[in-house]
Design a protein around this motif. Structure first.
Motif, short mmCIF file in Angstrom:
data_model
loop_
_atom_site.label_atom_id
_atom_site.label_comp_id
_atom_site.label_asym_id
_atom_site.label_seq_id
_atom_site.Cartn_x
_atom_site.Cartn_y
_atom_site.Cartn_z
N ASP A 13 -0.02 7.50 -0.10
CA ASP A 13 -1.17 8.14 -0.39
C ASP A 13 -2.44 7.29 -0.73
O ASP A 13 -3.43 7.96 -1.05
N GLU A 14 -2.48 6.15 -0.62
CA GLU A 14 -3.47 5.34 -0.93
C GLU A 14 -4.36 5.64 0.56
O GLU A 14 -3.96 5.79 1.50
N MET B 258 0.72 -1.15 0.17
CA MET B 258 -0.03 0.05 -0.06
C MET B 258 0.76 1.31 -0.14
O MET B 258 1.88 1.27 0.86
N SER B 259 0.79 2.17 -0.74
CA SER B 259 1.49 3.11 -0.90
C SER B 259 1.06 4.30 -0.02
O SER B 259 0.07 4.31 0.83
N ARG C 243 -8.79 -0.55 3.55
CA ARG C 243 -8.85 0.52 2.51
C ARG C 243 -10.17 1.34 2.51
O ARG C 243 -11.17 0.72 2.96
N PRO D 169 -5.23 9.51 3.65
CA PRO D 169 -4.21 8.93 3.02
C PRO D 169 -3.46 8.20 4.19
O PRO D 169 -3.33 8.71 5.33
N ARG D 170 -2.81 7.11 3.78
CA ARG D 170 -2.14 6.13 4.90
C ARG D 170 -1.03 7.17 5.40
O ARG D 170 -0.83 6.85 6.49
#
Length: 185
Positions: free
Chosen positions: A4-5, A1-2, A74, A24-25
């Motif tokens: 910014d996800e 997972m990025s 998510r 965002p993460r």
């Protein structure tokens, strides 16, 4: 997972897990926002538990040991689907039934999550695929007996991630209580 996800943000006063937004993460981690995370305890026919060491590049508690495969939910994702996705991503296991265990809040200075915990029984590579570590997340892993898992939990030289430790302590306590109740019948 990025970084910014988008991650689902949960109401910290709702034990059932009501989604109230997303972020965002990177912000979830930086601001320790309340989110949900899945946790799947993988067991086998011999009663062993699969434990793994997190890579040194993980964004929270790098290098620690964990008995749970999982991760953040998510935005727009169902926790059950997230659990199956994470189990496949982290350990390569697929087509496996997830049995719900519990849902519980955990909070420290780095994690504020609603843990959605499951147990799954791996029946071998022919049925569920071989154990294959996601190199970005899992450094190594092994099957341990319950005694060896308890030894790992007591070993200061092999620290466990705090939320995973709390979930494992709950699982072991509830398992022992069920065994006592079932044995007393």
């Amino acid at each position: 997972m990025s970084a910014d996800e988008l991650v689902a943000i949960y109401d910290p006063d709702d034990d059932d897990g009501r989604v109230v937004g997303s972020a965002p993460r990177s912000q979830v981690r930086a601001r320790n926002l309340p989110h949900a995370a899945t946790a799947v305890l993988l067991t086998d026919a011999h009663g062993r538990i699969y434990v793994h060491q997190r890579t040194d590049t993980k964004d929270v508690y790098p290098g620690t040991w964990d008995a749970w495969a999982g991760g953040v939910v998510r935005a727009g994702e169902d926790p059950n689907e997230a659990a199956a996705r994470e189990l496949t991503e982290e350990l390569g296991v697929h087509d496996i039934s997830l049995e719900p265990l519990f849902t519980a809040w955990f909070r420290d200075d780095r994690i504020h999550e609603l843990a959605v915990a499951f147990v799954a029984r791996w029946e071998g590579p022919e049925r569920h695929g071989p154990i294959v570590h996601q190199p970005e997340e899992v450094a190594r892993g092994e099957w341990l007996t319950l005694t060896a898992v308890r030894d790992l939990m007591a070993d200061p030289g092999r620290p466990m991630i705090p939320d995973g430790r709390a979930a494992l302590e709950r699982y072991l306590t509830e398992r022992a209580a069920r065994g006592t109740a079932e044995g007393g019948r």
